[in-house]
Motif scaffolding. Structure first.
Motif, PDB file in Angstrom:
ATOM      1  N   LEU A 293      -8.727  -2.467   6.672  1.00 26.84           N
ATOM      2  CA  LEU A 293      -7.839  -1.450   6.108  1.00 26.84           C
ATOM      3  C   LEU A 293      -8.122  -1.284   4.621  1.00 26.84           C
ATOM      4  O   LEU A 293      -8.286  -2.277   3.896  1.00 26.84           O
ATOM      5  CB  LEU A 293      -6.377  -1.836   6.320  1.00 26.84           C
ATOM      6  CG  LEU A 293      -5.855  -1.800   7.759  1.00 26.84           C
ATOM      7  CD1 LEU A 293      -4.429  -2.336   7.815  1.00 26.84           C
ATOM      8  CD2 LEU A 293      -5.918  -0.387   8.332  1.00 26.84           C
ATOM      9  N   VAL A 294      -8.166  -0.044   4.153  1.00 22.69           N
ATOM     10  CA  VAL A 294      -8.494   0.249   2.759  1.00 22.69           C
ATOM     11  C   VAL A 294      -7.217   0.271   1.922  1.00 22.69           C
ATOM     12  O   VAL A 294      -6.262   0.983   2.246  1.00 22.69           O
ATOM     13  CB  VAL A 294      -9.227   1.602   2.637  1.00 22.69           C
ATOM     14  CG1 VAL A 294      -9.466   1.958   1.174  1.00 22.69           C
ATOM     15  CG2 VAL A 294     -10.544   1.546   3.397  1.00 22.69           C
ATOM     16  N   TYR A 295      -7.225  -0.492   0.831  1.00 23.05           N
ATOM     17  CA  TYR A 295      -6.053  -0.578  -0.042  1.00 23.05           C
ATOM     18  C   TYR A 295      -6.296  -0.008  -1.441  1.00 23.05           C
ATOM     19  O   TYR A 295      -5.379   0.050  -2.250  1.00 23.05           O
ATOM     20  CB  TYR A 295      -5.600  -2.033  -0.159  1.00 23.05           C
ATOM     21  CG  TYR A 295      -4.962  -2.536   1.102  1.00 23.05           C
ATOM     22  CD1 TYR A 295      -3.644  -2.229   1.420  1.00 23.05           C
ATOM     23  CD2 TYR A 295      -5.688  -3.299   2.016  1.00 23.05           C
ATOM     24  CE1 TYR A 295      -3.064  -2.678   2.594  1.00 23.05           C
ATOM     25  CE2 TYR A 295      -5.117  -3.756   3.188  1.00 23.05           C
ATOM     26  CZ  TYR A 295      -3.797  -3.442   3.469  1.00 23.05           C
ATOM     27  OH  TYR A 295      -3.225  -3.877   4.640  1.00 23.05           O
ATOM     28  N   GLY A 296      -7.521   0.397  -1.718  1.00 20.57           N
ATOM     29  CA  GLY A 296      -7.804   0.956  -3.033  1.00 20.57           C
ATOM     30  C   GLY A 296      -9.232   1.439  -3.136  1.00 20.57           C
ATOM     31  O   GLY A 296      -9.993   1.400  -2.152  1.00 20.57           O
ATOM     32  N   ILE A 297      -9.590   1.895  -4.319  1.00 23.51           N
ATOM     33  CA  ILE A 297     -10.952   2.383  -4.568  1.00 23.51           C
ATOM     34  C   ILE A 297     -11.407   1.858  -5.934  1.00 23.51           C
ATOM     35  O   ILE A 297     -10.706   1.997  -6.938  1.00 23.51           O
ATOM     36  CB  ILE A 297     -11.001   3.930  -4.505  1.00 23.51           C
ATOM     37  CG1 ILE A 297     -12.425   4.443  -4.707  1.00 23.51           C
ATOM     38  CG2 ILE A 297     -10.039   4.565  -5.499  1.00 23.51           C
ATOM     39  CD1 ILE A 297     -12.558   5.940  -4.401  1.00 23.51           C
ATOM     40  N   VAL A 298     -12.566   1.226  -5.956  1.00 22.25           N
ATOM     41  CA  VAL A 298     -13.107   0.644  -7.189  1.00 22.25           C
ATOM     42  C   VAL A 298     -13.464   1.760  -8.158  1.00 22.25           C
ATOM     43  O   VAL A 298     -14.148   2.722  -7.785  1.00 22.25           O
ATOM     44  CB  VAL A 298     -14.348  -0.215  -6.882  1.00 22.25           C
ATOM     45  CG1 VAL A 298     -15.008  -0.691  -8.175  1.00 22.25           C
ATOM     46  CG2 VAL A 298     -13.968  -1.401  -6.012  1.00 22.25           C
ATOM     47  N   ASN A 299     -12.975   1.650  -9.400  1.00 21.83           N
ATOM     48  CA  ASN A 299     -13.246   2.748 -10.332  1.00 21.83           C
ATOM     49  C   ASN A 299     -13.703   2.312 -11.702  1.00 21.83           C
ATOM     50  O   ASN A 299     -14.180   3.140 -12.484  1.00 21.83           O
ATOM     51  CB  ASN A 299     -12.002   3.631 -10.495  1.00 21.83           C
ATOM     52  CG  ASN A 299     -11.005   3.063 -11.490  1.00 21.83           C
ATOM     53  OD1 ASN A 299     -10.633   1.882 -11.422  1.00 21.83           O
ATOM     54  ND2 ASN A 299     -10.566   3.880 -12.434  1.00 21.83           N
TER      55      ASN A 299
END
Length: 258
Positions: free
Chosen positions: A217-223
């Motif tokens: 499950l995806v909880y965020g996006i590396v930025n």
């Protein structure tokens, strides 16, 4: 032979169980990586008169109906600043078999550094978003992307991560000399929370999905990567501190642009 005391036997069994736990975690992550890789794409541009014709800019991942791609706004902004006439798109597959698919910019959220791209044609496997409000400090995560882009060929790379802090996106600078226009604009707004990760990432990792290593499950996006000194140090001497935008902002941009 004298039987072992029950308490000692219980302790021994507990120790054996703890010793096997890392093996189970490694196997779970290996299975998740195999499952998420088809949904993780390169983000770049195409110019047929250039050698090579495809240019890599960052990472993205497929969500929703399989035709929506999430990446970072700063990845797309680099392309628009460099050559607005180039065709934006994604790179699917890996290595020499990577293929380019054109995409349109559906939405840009500069405040949360998010970009939503839209594909045409056949849908790709999509990742599922988790509830980012449940993420806690100390939680294990992983992210997969293309940290060095096409420098070593388009091959997926996975990093383990720990959520080391839930922190405001902007902290005041130590001195007035370090304040720039962008930082001042952010300080005038109520800062939102981001995930600070104990993990090593590189510029090409921007746009990588931050996911649960057991469920995918995806909880965020590396930025963003914390850089010591000049920006070139992000590759030669990585700080080991990385930031990710919580998935709640991903859900918001997708809902707004359905």
């Amino acid at each position: 032979m004298k039987a072992l005391p029950l308490t000692f036997s219980a302790v021994l069994l507990s120790c054996l169980a703890l010793a096997s736990a890392p093996c189970r975690a490694d196997e779970a992550l290996a299975q998740v990586i195999a499952r998420v890789k088809p949904s993780i794409v390169g983000v770049g541009s195409l110019q047929k008169t250039r050698t090579p014709p495809m240019s890599f800019l960052g990472t993205g991942f497929v969500a929703g109906d399989g035709l929506s791609v999430l990446t970072c706004a700063h990845v797309i902004q680099k392309l628009l600043d460099a050559n607005p006439n180039e065709v934006i798109g994604i790179l699917t597959g890996q290595g020499e078999a990577a293929q380019f698919r054109p995409a349109k910019i559906q939405a840009l959220d500069m405040e949360h550094d998010l970009a939503l791209l839209r594909l045409a044609g056949a849908p790709l496997p999509a990742l599922t978003l988790g509830d980012a409000t449940t993420v806690r400090e100390g939680q294990a995560m992983a992210f997969t992307g293309f940290p060095l882009g096409t420098l070593l060929g388009l091959h997926h790379v996975t990093h383990r991560a720990t959520v080391s802090s839930l922190t405001p996106v902007v902290r005041p600078s130590a001195t007035a000399q370090r304040l720039d226009t962008r930082r001042l604009a952010q300080l005038q707004k109520a800062p939102y929370t981001v995930f600070q990760l104990d993990a090593t990432a590189y510029p090409g990792s921007s746009g990588s999905p931050l996911f649960d290593p057991e469920t995918g499950l995806v909880y965020g996006i590396v930025n963003m990567v914390y850089v010591k000194g000049l920006k070139e140090a992000a590759i030669s001497a990585p700080s080991g501190i990385t930031y990710a935008i919580p998935g709640s902002h991903i859900q918001a941009i997708m809902l707004k642009n359905r």
